[in-house]
Design an enzyme around this catalytic site. Structure first.
Site, PDB file in Angstrom:
ATOM      1  N   ARG A 169      23.212  36.130  18.283  1.00  0.00           N
ATOM      2  CA  ARG A 169      24.625  36.489  18.459  1.00  0.00           C
ATOM      3  C   ARG A 169      24.912  37.853  17.836  1.00  0.00           C
ATOM      4  O   ARG A 169      24.031  38.484  17.231  1.00  0.00           O
ATOM      5  CB  ARG A 169      25.510  35.435  17.807  1.00  0.00           C
ATOM      6  CG  ARG A 169      25.331  35.387  16.302  1.00  0.00           C
ATOM      7  CD  ARG A 169      26.222  34.348  15.669  1.00  0.00           C
ATOM      8  NE  ARG A 169      26.386  34.629  14.248  1.00  0.00           N
ATOM      9  CZ  ARG A 169      26.483  33.692  13.314  1.00  0.00           C
ATOM     10  NH1 ARG A 169      26.436  32.416  13.652  1.00  0.00           N
ATOM     11  NH2 ARG A 169      26.633  34.036  12.054  1.00  0.00           N
ATOM     12  N   ILE A 174      25.564  41.493  16.590  1.00  0.00           N
ATOM     13  CA  ILE A 174      24.841  42.753  16.752  1.00  0.00           C
ATOM     14  C   ILE A 174      23.420  42.505  17.239  1.00  0.00           C
ATOM     15  O   ILE A 174      22.897  43.234  18.077  1.00  0.00           O
ATOM     16  CB  ILE A 174      24.864  43.538  15.424  1.00  0.00           C
ATOM     17  CG1 ILE A 174      26.306  43.975  15.103  1.00  0.00           C
ATOM     18  CG2 ILE A 174      23.957  44.761  15.509  1.00  0.00           C
ATOM     19  CD1 ILE A 174      26.499  44.596  13.728  1.00  0.00           C
ATOM     20  N   ASP A 193      13.199  30.624   9.791  1.00  0.00           N
ATOM     21  CA  ASP A 193      14.062  31.119   8.734  1.00  0.00           C
ATOM     22  C   ASP A 193      13.231  32.178   8.020  1.00  0.00           C
ATOM     23  O   ASP A 193      12.178  31.872   7.466  1.00  0.00           O
ATOM     24  CB  ASP A 193      14.448  29.969   7.798  1.00  0.00           C
ATOM     25  CG  ASP A 193      15.290  30.454   6.611  1.00  0.00           C
ATOM     26  OD1 ASP A 193      15.229  31.672   6.297  1.00  0.00           O
ATOM     27  OD2 ASP A 193      16.002  29.612   6.023  1.00  0.00           O
ATOM     28  N   ASN A 201      31.535  47.859  -1.899  1.00  0.00           N
ATOM     29  CA  ASN A 201      32.686  47.121  -1.381  1.00  0.00           C
ATOM     30  C   ASN A 201      33.086  46.020  -2.349  1.00  0.00           C
ATOM     31  O   ASN A 201      32.218  45.326  -2.895  1.00  0.00           O
ATOM     32  CB  ASN A 201      32.341  46.524  -0.006  1.00  0.00           C
ATOM     33  CG  ASN A 201      33.567  46.382   0.864  1.00  0.00           C
ATOM     34  OD1 ASN A 201      34.652  46.853   0.503  1.00  0.00           O
ATOM     35  ND2 ASN A 201      33.392  45.749   2.004  1.00  0.00           N
ATOM     36  N   TYR A 219      25.787  41.937  -1.517  1.00  0.00           N
ATOM     37  CA  TYR A 219      25.556  42.530  -0.191  1.00  0.00           C
ATOM     38  C   TYR A 219      25.275  44.025  -0.320  1.00  0.00           C
ATOM     39  O   TYR A 219      24.318  44.563   0.256  1.00  0.00           O
ATOM     40  CB  TYR A 219      26.782  42.262   0.675  1.00  0.00           C
ATOM     41  CG  TYR A 219      26.653  42.691   2.128  1.00  0.00           C
ATOM     42  CD1 TYR A 219      25.901  41.948   3.023  1.00  0.00           C
ATOM     43  CD2 TYR A 219      27.308  43.825   2.586  1.00  0.00           C
ATOM     44  CE1 TYR A 219      25.808  42.325   4.352  1.00  0.00           C
ATOM     45  CE2 TYR A 219      27.217  44.214   3.917  1.00  0.00           C
ATOM     46  CZ  TYR A 219      26.470  43.466   4.804  1.00  0.00           C
ATOM     47  OH  TYR A 219      26.372  43.840   6.106  1.00  0.00           O
ATOM     48  N   THR A 254      32.894  42.281  15.561  1.00  0.00           N
ATOM     49  CA  THR A 254      32.090  41.070  15.780  1.00  0.00           C
ATOM     50  C   THR A 254      32.860  39.882  15.237  1.00  0.00           C
ATOM     51  O   THR A 254      33.931  40.040  14.657  1.00  0.00           O
ATOM     52  CB  THR A 254      30.745  41.133  15.010  1.00  0.00           C
ATOM     53  OG1 THR A 254      31.039  41.261  13.621  1.00  0.00           O
ATOM     54  CG2 THR A 254      29.883  42.273  15.470  1.00  0.00           C
TER      55      THR A 254
HETATM   56  N1  LIG Z   1      29.532  43.320  11.800  1.00  0.00           N
HETATM   57  C1  LIG Z   1      29.643  44.417  11.048  1.00  0.00           C
HETATM   58  O1  LIG Z   1      30.672  45.059  10.973  1.00  0.00           O
HETATM   59  C2  LIG Z   1      28.457  44.839  10.229  1.00  0.00           C
HETATM   60  C3  LIG Z   1      28.610  45.930   9.417  1.00  0.00           C
HETATM   61  C4  LIG Z   1      27.535  46.394   8.674  1.00  0.00           C
HETATM   62  C5  LIG Z   1      26.313  45.739   8.742  1.00  0.00           C
HETATM   63  N2  LIG Z   1      26.175  44.647   9.519  1.00  0.00           N
HETATM   64  C6  LIG Z   1      24.853  44.010   9.547  1.00  0.00           C
HETATM   65  O2  LIG Z   1      24.432  43.804  10.888  1.00  0.00           O
HETATM   66  C7  LIG Z   1      23.571  42.678  10.969  1.00  0.00           C
HETATM   67  C8  LIG Z   1      24.095  41.720  12.017  1.00  0.00           C
HETATM   68  O3  LIG Z   1      25.415  41.392  11.698  1.00  0.00           O
HETATM   69  P1  LIG Z   1      26.379  40.533  12.637  1.00  0.00           P
HETATM   70  O4  LIG Z   1      27.733  41.010  12.421  1.00  0.00           O
HETATM   71  O5  LIG Z   1      25.841  40.479  13.980  1.00  0.00           O
HETATM   72  O6  LIG Z   1      26.260  39.098  11.915  1.00  0.00           O
HETATM   73  P2  LIG Z   1      26.110  37.662  12.531  1.00  0.00           P
HETATM   74  O7  LIG Z   1      26.345  36.728  11.391  1.00  0.00           O
HETATM   75  O8  LIG Z   1      26.911  37.517  13.743  1.00  0.00           O
HETATM   76  O9  LIG Z   1      24.576  37.614  12.948  1.00  0.00           O
HETATM   77  C9  LIG Z   1      23.534  37.546  12.014  1.00  0.00           C
HETATM   78  C10 LIG Z   1      22.409  36.731  12.597  1.00  0.00           C
HETATM   79  O10 LIG Z   1      21.353  36.621  11.655  1.00  0.00           O
HETATM   80  C11 LIG Z   1      20.885  35.313  11.630  1.00  0.00           C
HETATM   81  N3  LIG Z   1      20.294  34.946  10.341  1.00  0.00           N
HETATM   82  C12 LIG Z   1      20.947  34.827   9.164  1.00  0.00           C
HETATM   83  N4  LIG Z   1      20.081  34.370   8.229  1.00  0.00           N
HETATM   84  C13 LIG Z   1      18.875  34.215   8.784  1.00  0.00           C
HETATM   85  C14 LIG Z   1      17.621  33.825   8.343  1.00  0.00           C
HETATM   86  N5  LIG Z   1      17.418  33.440   7.064  1.00  0.00           N
HETATM   87  N6  LIG Z   1      16.608  33.786   9.206  1.00  0.00           N
HETATM   88  C15 LIG Z   1      16.785  34.151  10.493  1.00  0.00           C
HETATM   89  N7  LIG Z   1      17.966  34.537  10.991  1.00  0.00           N
HETATM   90  C16 LIG Z   1      19.012  34.586  10.140  1.00  0.00           C
HETATM   91  C17 LIG Z   1      22.111  34.497  11.901  1.00  0.00           C
HETATM   92  O11 LIG Z   1      21.776  33.209  12.329  1.00  0.00           O
HETATM   93  C18 LIG Z   1      22.829  35.306  12.931  1.00  0.00           C
HETATM   94  O12 LIG Z   1      22.431  34.968  14.219  1.00  0.00           O
HETATM   95  C19 LIG Z   1      23.546  42.093   9.572  1.00  0.00           C
HETATM   96  O13 LIG Z   1      22.400  42.580   8.895  1.00  0.00           O
HETATM   97  C20 LIG Z   1      24.790  42.648   8.936  1.00  0.00           C
HETATM   98  O14 LIG Z   1      24.690  42.721   7.533  1.00  0.00           O
HETATM   99  C21 LIG Z   1      27.226  44.181  10.267  1.00  0.00           C
END
Ligand SMILES: NC(=O)c1ccc[n+]([C@@H]2O[C@H](COP(=O)([O-])OP(=O)(O)OC[C@H]3O[C@@H](n4cnc5c(N)ncnc54)[C@H](O)[C@@H]3O)[C@@H](O)[C@H]2O)c1
Lengths: 429, 468
Positions: free
Chosen positions: B238, B240, B282, B368, B374, B409
């Site tokens: 899901r 990004i 995982d 932050n 984080y 997201t």
């Molecule tokens: N959304 C934003 O604004 C934003 C900003 C900066 C950074 N990020 C980074 O982008 C990346 C994706 O973020 P997102 O918003 O899509 O988050 P999200 O929570 O929608 O997706 C993260 C995905 O990682 C998977 N995941 C988590 N732990 C896991 C594990 N132990 N093993 C395998 N899979 C695992 C989750 O199941 C999920 O599908 C992350 O690293 C997040 O920190 C997002």
């Protein structure tokens, strides 16, 4: 049978001063002016009663009465009536192309001498009848009775009488030549300042040529004019800068000053074999070495209307193994200052020379002090077909006076064409 | 999809209201669709005299079939001609109605602060002649690669210029600085292609460093640069991650999606729609590195692209944060990535020329409130990228990171509205980015011709005010 090519001598020329449109020559016809130019040449070279190989001339704007213009003109001069003549027309390239045609026959030995020339009037320009009026006149012609004729005439509407005045317009684009050049100039980033500078220099150079008597045996006064009417000896960049743009919209850089005005005039140049000149004791001013004509696709293609000389010159240079820098003087017809500058920029440009001309390096820059040293069309005016004769005679004389050298002549023409040529002289040795 | 405010502000009635109230009207950013030309308008290429990158830039632009203009100056015209570009002429004195989609300026000729006026000379006449969503790229020499303190200072000064212009240009325009090391000229292609295209819609005010890569960059099909590559994307079910999977697949890669077992169904839906495959794990478990390596080896004979996207937030102020929250965030976001990298490397599963791309965060740069865990993990990701780059370079592998800002997201939708609105608007684009924007940047780092990029951390944040 192979024929040894003969050298073609330029012996001199004669023209009438060029007049601004609807001015000094408003009442003169093409034939009047060409006759004056030709008769002046006859006097200057004592050609009275001579049968020349041929006279080739033309006019860009012609009346239907100008049918067989050159031959009719010859019949009005003091040349032997047995001198054959014909008309040609290649827009502004007419005069120079005529010279090339005569020169080629001399080179081949088909004739020993000939005159090339051209004439144009924008004052006595033919007025074409509009299409609807033309149809009506055909009906009138076919009407049988007076009553029928009156009925047809009743169909004449005021709007039909407005004549289709010939505009300086490209039939395929509907754009005037000036608008075309405005686009080309913009494409090359030509500035107002550099155009005005070139224009002022043209006036100063032509004025100086008159001052030092250079024009004395090139120009014969006509209808009260002694010098070109458009010439402004006191022209300056400052004065030119005040003019409003006439092409390219309000942001345009082309003005009535740095564009040639509509003008009237005629010119003729005498060409001959060396033997013919020698027999008469006439000095050879220069030799007409070669010429080249190019055309560009300014409609479907991606090239400016007046850029053909930029293609013709390198082709000609390659044929002779010369470089652009191998010339002592450059005569680049100033249809518009912008045209001259666009052409020079193109030759200096690696992209144009590689992409358009297929050359590995640019042709390079020319020494600007050698450009149009006795002025050109911006100062003299530009009766379309007369310009070639003016340039060939003046360039030949300049080389002769310098004691020899080589001249490049370049003339752009409507229809995306360009005629260029090379003169060489050993001087007055 | 633009957010609601952006759509509303751009509707006819919205335009009227925003105009009268003086509210921002965020530009609807142009984004790449398959088959689009890299650049949809005229590109003006300029250079400070004496620069070394105009020929390389011209070659790249020619390869992109871009319509290019240059000033009528010998060095630029020769560069264009040699590249086979039928470049138009632009003269700022008589600009006519010229409009540019992109401005590319080689500033490597600037070796002294007084020559910085070349920036003004080039950009001043054209900055208001750019179209919406325009692209500005300044090319320079990294201060550490210069020959004198003065040159270093002048080249560092470029950063202030690009970042400031990024805030001025408006209408969805982006401005970047690309430092190209001497000798790395041939590696400019993938970066210029990305930064000039709609793929970099939400990337602005960034500094990218290009160095000499291990091997001569291959010629790629710009529409399918990843053809034939195998890409592992963690957290692909899901957000990004799903967007990354989809962009990499669009660009030609076979995507192996990875996520935790409970999300297997979602994961399969994502990857099967892309013609890819999937793997549940995982990433924090002890055997995860080996089982991932084994799977990639057995099913695909190795891996070309590894995207460490999986990540979580567990926000609390430090005073209220339990050690488990700290541990979990650091383990998922940083430590597990290190372990996986080490295993892939030592087991030989990483193919020659492989690309590792990590997902850091603006929180790791700016910090932050409530995100000590984080922020630590994401700054650590940036540190890992920088530290590992020279190590991996020996194996012709590169490692880089993207640092997303506010991305629309499910994660950010859960943020309270006031904070959410601030996050959205406090950047040069006055809007949040989309997952695809992060994905496009990752695809750029992943490209086979991106061998000159190693150890870069590039933000995908619309030039956010945070941490800037
Ligand atoms: N959304 C934003 O604004 C934003 C900003 C900066 C950074 N990020 C980074 O982008 C990346 C994706 O973020 P997102 O918003 O899509 O988050 P999200 O929570 O929608 O997706 C993260 C995905 O990682 C998977 N995941 C988590 N732990 C896991 C594990 N132990 N093993 C395998 N899979 C695992 C989750 O199941 C999920 O599908 C992350 O690293 C997040 O920190 C997002």
């Amino acid at each position: 049978m192979t024929t040894e090519l003969r050298k073609v001598a330029v012996l001199g020329g004669n023209r009438i001063p060029f007049a601004r449109s609807n001015s000094a020559y408003a009442a003169a016809s093409n034939q009047d002016m060409l006759t004056a130019a030709l008769d002046g040449l006859v006097s200057r070279f004592a050609l009275e009663g001579e049968r020349l190989g041929e006279v080739v001339a033309g006019a860009v704007l012609k009346h239907s009465r100008d049918f067989n213009l050159t031959r009719e003109t010859v019949m009005s001069t003091r040349l032997d009536a047995a001198t054959p003549a014909y008309d040609i027309q290649q827009a502004c390239g007419t005069g120079l192309q005529a010279a090339l045609l005569v020169a080629n026959k001399i080179a081949l030995g088909q004739i020993d001498c000939g005159v090339a020339g051209g004439v144009d009037t924008t004052s006595d320009a033919p007025l074409a009848v509009g299409d609807d009026l033309r149809k009506l006149l055909i009906k009138l012609n076919n009407a049988r009775s007076t009553g029928d004729r009156l009925k047809v005439l009743a169909g004449v509407r005021p709007g039909m009488i407005v004549p289709a005045i010939p505009r300086n317009e490209e039939p395929r684009t509907g754009l005037s030549m000036g608008e075309h050049q405005a686009r080309t100039g913009a494409r090359w980033g030509v500035t107002r300042a550099e155009q005005d500078e070139l224009t002022a220099r043209s006036h100063h150079n032509l004025a100086a040529a008159y001052e030092r008597g250079f024009q004395a045996d090139l120009v014969t006064p006509f209808l009260g004019l002694e010098r070109d009417q458009n010439l402004r000896p006191d022209s300056s960049v400052e004065k030119l800068a005040k003019l409003k743009p006439v092409f390219g919209g309000p942001q345009g850089t082309m003005t009535a000053g740095n564009s040639t005005p509509l003008s009237d005039g005629a010119a003729a140049v005498l060409l001959a074999s060396e033997e013919w000149a020698q027999e008469r004791g006439l000095p050879v001013l220069a030799h007409l070495v070669t010429g080249e004509t190019a055309a560009v696709d300014y409609v479907g293609g991606d090239e400016g209307l007046l850029m053909a000389p930029a293609y013709a010159v390198p082709r000609m240079l390659d044929r002779l193994g010369l470089t652009l820098q191998d010339f002592d003087i450059y005569e680049i017809h100033e249809a518009f200052a912008s045209q001259v500058l666009s052409t020079l920029k193109a030759w200096e440009d690696a992209v144009f020379c590689q992409e358009r001309l297929g050359r590995s390096a640019p042709l390079g820059a020319i020494d600007r002090s050698r450009l149009n040293v006795n002025g050109s069309s911006l100062a003299a005016g530009h009766p379309f077909a007369a310009t070639g004769g003016r340039i060939v005679a003046a360039a030949a004389k300049e080389l002769y006076e310098r004691g020899g050298g080589r001249a490049l002549i370049s003339i752009c023409a409507a229809g995306g064409q360009g005629v260029v040529a090379i003169l060489e002289s050993n001087g007055s040795n | 999809m633009p957010d609601t405010y952006t759509s509303l502000a751009n509707s006819p009635i919205g335009k009227l209201i925003t105009g009268q109230l003086g509210l921002p009207r965020p530009t609807i950013l142009e984004r790449y669709s398959p088959g689009d030309a890299t650049i949809s308008g005229q590109v003006l290429l300029g250079a400070a005299p004496g620069g070394r990158l105009a020929p390389a830039a011209a070659t790249v632009l020619a390869g992109l079939s871009a319509n290019v203009s240059t000033a009528l100056r010998g060095d630029l015209r020769k560069a264009a001609a040699d590249a086979g570009l039928d470049a138009a002429v632009f003269n700022g004195e008589v600009p006519g109605d010229a409009r540019f989609k992109a401005l590319v300026f080689d500033a490597t000729g600037i070796t002294d602060s007084t020559q910085l006026r070349e920036l003004h000379a080039f950009f001043h006449p054209v900055v208001r002649r750019t179209q919406s969503c325009s692209r500005v790229v300044v090319l320079g020499t990294a201060p550490e690669d210069t020959g004198s303190p003065r040159e270093a200072a002048a080249q560092r000064a470029l950063e202030g210029f690009t970042r400031s212009l990024g805030k001025e240009i408006g209408q969805g325009g982006t401005v970047q600085l690309v430092y190209v090391a001497p000798g790395a000229e041939a590696f400019l292609g993938s970066t210029l292609r990305f930064l000039l295209s709609a793929r970099s819609a939400y990337v602005s005010g960034q500094v990218v460093r290009i160095n000499q890569g291990a091997a001569t960059p291959p010629v790629v099909d710009v529409h399918r640069p990843l053809e034939g590559k195998v890409a592992l994307v963690t957290g692909a079910s899901r957000g990004i991650g799903a967007a990354i999977a989809s962009v990499l697949a669009r660009d030609g890669a076979h995507v192996v999606g990875l996520d935790i077992p409970p999300l297997a169904e979602d994961l399969e839906a994502v990857t099967s729609a892309l013609g890819g495959s999937f793997l549940t794990a995982d990433i924090t478990t002890d055997d995860a590195p080996q089982s991932i390596a084994l799977h990639l080896q057995e099913a695909h004979g190795g891996v070309d692209i590894v995207v460490h996207n999986a990540g979580i937030t567990q926000d609390r102020t430090l005073a209220r944060m339990k050690p488990e929250r700290w541990e979990r965030v650091l383990d998922i976001n940083l430590s597990s990535e290190e372990r996986i990298n080490d295993e892939l490397l030592s087991s030989g599963v990483l193919n020659t020329g492989a690309r590792i791309v990590c997902v850091s965060s603006i929180a790791g740069i700016a910090g932050n409130n409530g995100q000590t865990n984080y922020g630590t993990s994401k700054a650590g990701v940036a540190g890992m990228v920088v530290a590992m780059a020279p190590v991996l370079a020996k194996q012709q592998v590169t490692i880089n990171a993207v640092a997303p800002g506010f991305i629309e997201t499910q994660m950010t939708a859960a943020v309270p509205i006031a904070i959410r609105e601030a996050g959205r608007r406090m950047n040069s684009m006055s809007q949040g980015g989309l997952p695809v924007d992060v994905a496009e940047a990752i695809a750029w780092f992943a490209a086979p011709d991106s061998g000159g990029l190693n150890g870069n951390v590039v933000r995908v944040c619309g030039q956010s005010l945070l941490g800037a």
